[in-house]
Design a protein around this motif. Structure first.
Motif, short mmCIF file in Angstrom:
data_model
loop_
_atom_site.label_atom_id
_atom_site.label_comp_id
_atom_site.label_asym_id
_atom_site.label_seq_id
_atom_site.Cartn_x
_atom_site.Cartn_y
_atom_site.Cartn_z
N ALA A 11 0.84 -1.20 0.00
CA ALA A 11 0.00 0.00 0.00
C ALA A 11 0.87 1.25 0.00
O ALA A 11 0.59 2.23 -0.73
N ALA A 12 1.94 1.22 0.80
CA ALA A 12 2.84 2.38 0.83
C ALA A 12 3.50 2.58 -0.53
O ALA A 12 3.66 3.72 -1.00
N TYR A 13 3.86 1.49 -1.14
CA TYR A 13 4.47 1.62 -2.45
C TYR A 13 3.46 2.17 -3.46
O TYR A 13 3.81 2.99 -4.32
N ARG A 14 2.20 1.74 -3.34
CA ARG A 14 1.16 2.24 -4.26
C ARG A 14 1.00 3.75 -4.11
O ARG A 14 0.77 4.45 -5.09
N GLU A 15 1.09 4.20 -2.89
CA GLU A 15 0.98 5.65 -2.70
C GLU A 15 2.19 6.37 -3.26
O GLU A 15 2.08 7.48 -3.79
N LEU A 16 3.34 5.72 -3.14
CA LEU A 16 4.56 6.37 -3.62
C LEU A 16 4.62 6.37 -5.14
O LEU A 16 4.93 7.40 -5.76
N ALA A 17 4.31 5.21 -5.72
CA ALA A 17 4.52 5.04 -7.17
C ALA A 17 3.24 5.40 -7.91
O ALA A 17 2.41 4.54 -8.19
N ASP A 18 3.11 6.67 -8.20
CA ASP A 18 1.92 7.09 -8.95
C ASP A 18 2.33 7.84 -10.22
O ASP A 18 1.58 8.64 -10.75
N GLU A 19 3.55 7.59 -10.68
CA GLU A 19 4.00 8.27 -11.90
C GLU A 19 3.24 7.75 -13.11
O GLU A 19 2.85 6.59 -13.15
N ARG A 20 3.06 8.64 -14.03
CA ARG A 20 2.38 8.29 -15.28
C ARG A 20 3.37 8.42 -16.45
O ARG A 20 4.31 9.21 -16.37
N THR A 21 3.09 7.68 -17.47
CA THR A 21 3.94 7.78 -18.66
C THR A 21 3.78 9.14 -19.32
O THR A 21 2.64 9.60 -19.50
N PRO A 22 4.85 9.83 -19.63
CA PRO A 22 4.73 11.13 -20.30
C PRO A 22 4.02 11.01 -21.66
O PRO A 22 4.12 9.98 -22.33
N GLY A 23 3.33 12.08 -21.99
CA GLY A 23 2.55 12.06 -23.23
C GLY A 23 3.41 11.89 -24.47
O GLY A 23 3.00 11.21 -25.42
N HIS A 24 4.59 12.49 -24.45
CA HIS A 24 5.41 12.39 -25.66
C HIS A 24 5.87 10.94 -25.91
O HIS A 24 6.08 10.53 -27.04
N LEU A 25 6.00 10.18 -24.80
CA LEU A 25 6.36 8.77 -24.99
C LEU A 25 5.19 7.99 -25.60
O LEU A 25 5.38 7.13 -26.46
N ASP A 26 3.97 8.34 -25.12
CA ASP A 26 2.79 7.68 -25.71
C ASP A 26 2.73 7.93 -27.21
O ASP A 26 2.53 7.00 -28.00
N HIS A 27 2.92 9.19 -27.57
CA HIS A 27 2.86 9.53 -29.01
C HIS A 27 3.94 8.78 -29.78
O HIS A 27 3.68 8.24 -30.87
N ALA A 28 5.14 8.77 -29.21
CA ALA A 28 6.25 8.14 -29.93
C ALA A 28 6.00 6.65 -30.14
O ALA A 28 6.18 6.12 -31.24
N VAL A 29 5.57 5.98 -29.07
CA VAL A 29 5.38 4.53 -29.16
C VAL A 29 4.22 4.19 -30.09
O VAL A 29 4.33 3.31 -30.96
N LEU A 30 3.12 4.92 -29.93
CA LEU A 30 1.95 4.61 -30.76
C LEU A 30 2.22 4.92 -32.23
O LEU A 30 1.78 4.19 -33.12
N ASN A 31 2.94 6.00 -32.46
CA ASN A 31 3.29 6.31 -33.86
C ASN A 31 4.20 5.23 -34.44
O ASN A 31 4.05 4.85 -35.62
N ALA A 32 5.13 4.77 -33.61
CA ALA A 32 6.01 3.69 -34.10
C ALA A 32 5.20 2.44 -34.41
O ALA A 32 5.46 1.74 -35.40
N ALA A 33 4.22 2.15 -33.54
CA ALA A 33 3.40 0.95 -33.78
C ALA A 33 2.58 1.09 -35.05
O ALA A 33 2.48 0.15 -35.85
N ARG A 34 2.02 2.29 -35.25
CA ARG A 34 1.23 2.50 -36.48
C ARG A 34 2.14 2.42 -37.71
O ARG A 34 1.76 1.83 -38.73
N GLY A 35 3.31 3.04 -37.58
CA GLY A 35 4.23 3.00 -38.71
C GLY A 35 4.66 1.59 -39.05
O GLY A 35 4.76 1.22 -40.22
N ALA A 36 4.91 0.79 -38.02
CA ALA A 36 5.34 -0.59 -38.26
C ALA A 36 4.22 -1.39 -38.91
O ALA A 36 4.47 -2.20 -39.80
N ALA A 37 2.99 -1.14 -38.48
CA ALA A 37 1.86 -1.85 -39.10
C ALA A 37 1.73 -1.45 -40.57
O ALA A 37 1.44 -2.29 -41.42
N GLY A 38 1.95 -0.15 -40.84
CA GLY A 38 1.90 0.30 -42.23
C GLY A 38 3.02 -0.30 -43.05
O GLY A 38 2.82 -0.68 -44.20
#
Lengths: 222, 175
Positions: A18-45
């Motif tokens: 529970a203490a760790y859950r309270e501590l670890a609440d970081e979220r993935t940065p938006g630019h990483l989401d864009h980069a990964v999803l774009n890479a996935a779309r590009g690879a599918a293409g």
């Protein structure tokens, strides 16, 4: 059983979790989401593009093949030669004609070897054309002789003055451009004719050709 | 993953949104540098994307994902000798909920102690603890990912939990 429970208790602690859950609440940065999803779309293409990737090289190969076929076909086209020429040995030709043939020889050698049937048919057609020219020349000469006889026997100068064209043709016939040493042999005679054509004396060349045809008729084909 | 292998990008997006945050936290705690964690994160997903054609569902996707992440982290350590020098992850000091000031201070102190204890864990123990907490993997899966025996993984997890518990209780404990 108790050991197992103890081990389980030692590896799992709800309070720590529970203490760790309270501590670890970081979220993935938006630019990483864009980069990964774009890479996935590009690879599918790219996967689809890879599936049809053979189309582009195939198109190139087809284009190059068509170009090569056109070039080869053009190279194999028969040369435009003057109609009615008899076969001439190379040493009898003028230097310019020999040189021209030598330059054309590499292009024509391969097609000639590749397509003998075409060459044979071309020879037959040339032979037929030569015979037609021969008949025409005979008619012209006979016509000239007939008019000359008429001038001599009957009207004399009247007809001679009223028909200047045959007279000039006769002058051409009597005024020889190829001397006797050249006309003794058909090959040298033909070389002389070619030289006349090269100099632009087409009428003289035509007359000499007619005389050559009369003097040395081409052999009959079987 | 199989649907993505067949060209379904939407399936990959579902997979990515399900696993991205735990994986990012796992790498963040392992690398202890945000920039490094972001690099490794992208590298992990890049390898996942590249390996889609060869993917065989012989294990859970979570196990496969964290196996790749673990290997990428090992590669990162080998590439970057600066690893472990300093840490740039600041614990979140923003208040949560509507707790009273005393409770907030106490929670903040506990979080800070836990974070310090987590950073001070040996790398193998921290790795095992994070795989257990973030990925929810079993000891067998953790042992497979970290390339050790199950008992070794279990021992590492036991030590890690004990140290973190001691940090929360603010009672020093030696491993």
């Amino acid at each position: 059983m108790s050991d197992k429970r103890n081990n389980r208790d030692e590896t799992v602690d709800p309070r720590v979790s529970a203490a760790y859950r309270e501590l670890a609440d970081e979220r993935t940065p938006g630019h990483l989401d864009h980069a990964v999803l774009n890479a996935a779309r590009g690879a599918a293409g790219r996967k689809w593009a890879r599936a049809v990737a053979w189309l582009r090289p195939a198109a190139w190969v087809a284009t190059i093949g068509v170009c090569l076929a056109i070039v080869i076909e053009i190279a194999l086209l028969p040369e435009q030669e003057p109609a009615g020429l008899a076969p001439v040995s190379e040493d009898a030709l003028p230097a310019t004609a020999t040189k021209r043939r030598e330059t054309a020889a590499p292009q024509a050698a391969e097609p000639a070897a590749a397509r003998p049937a075409q060459k044979l048919s071309r020879g037959v057609s040339e032979e037929r054309q030569g015979r037609a020219d021969e008949a025409e020349a005979l008619n012209r000469i006979q016509d000239l002789d007939t008019r000359e006889a008429v001038v001599k026997d009957e009207t004399g100068p009247f007809l001679l003055q009223s028909a200047p064209a045959p007279a000039s043709a006769r002058d051409l016939a009597t005024e020889r451009y190829c001397d006797e040493s050249q006309t003794a042999d058909p090959n040298t005679w033909l070389a002389c004719i070619l030289e006349l054509e090269r100099q632009g004396l087409l009428d003289a060349a035509r007359l000499e050709r007619d005389l050559l045809t009369l003097a040395f008729p081409p052999p009959e084909l079987p | 993953m199989l649907r993505y292998r067949d060209g379904d990008v939407a399936a990959f997006e579902v997979l990515y949104r399900r696993h991205k945050d735990p994986l990012f936290r796992y790498l963040l705690r392992l690398c202890r540098h945000r920039a490094a964690a972001e690099d490794v994160f992208q590298e992990v997903w890049g390898k996942i994307i590249k390996s889609r054609d060869n993917y065989r569902p012989t294990a859970k996707f979570t196990t496969f994902l964290y196996h790749v992440a673990h290997n990428c982290f090992i590669d990162h350590i080998r590439r970057n000798k600066r690893h472990g020098d300093t840490a740039d992850i600041e614990p979140d000091s923003q208040p949560h909920g509507a707790d009273c000031p005393e409770t907030l201070v106490e929670k903040s102190l506990a979080r800070r102690r836990l974070d310090t204890a987590l950073r001070s864990l040996p790398e193998e123990q921290r790795d095992v603890f994070l795989l257990h907490e973030e990925a929810g993997l079993s000891l067998d899966d953790i042992a497979m990912i970290t390339d050790c025996k199950r008992e070794t993984a279990k021992s590492r997890l036991r030590y890690a939990v004990g140290k973190l518990r001691a940090a929360l209780d603010d009672t020093p404990e030696t491993a």
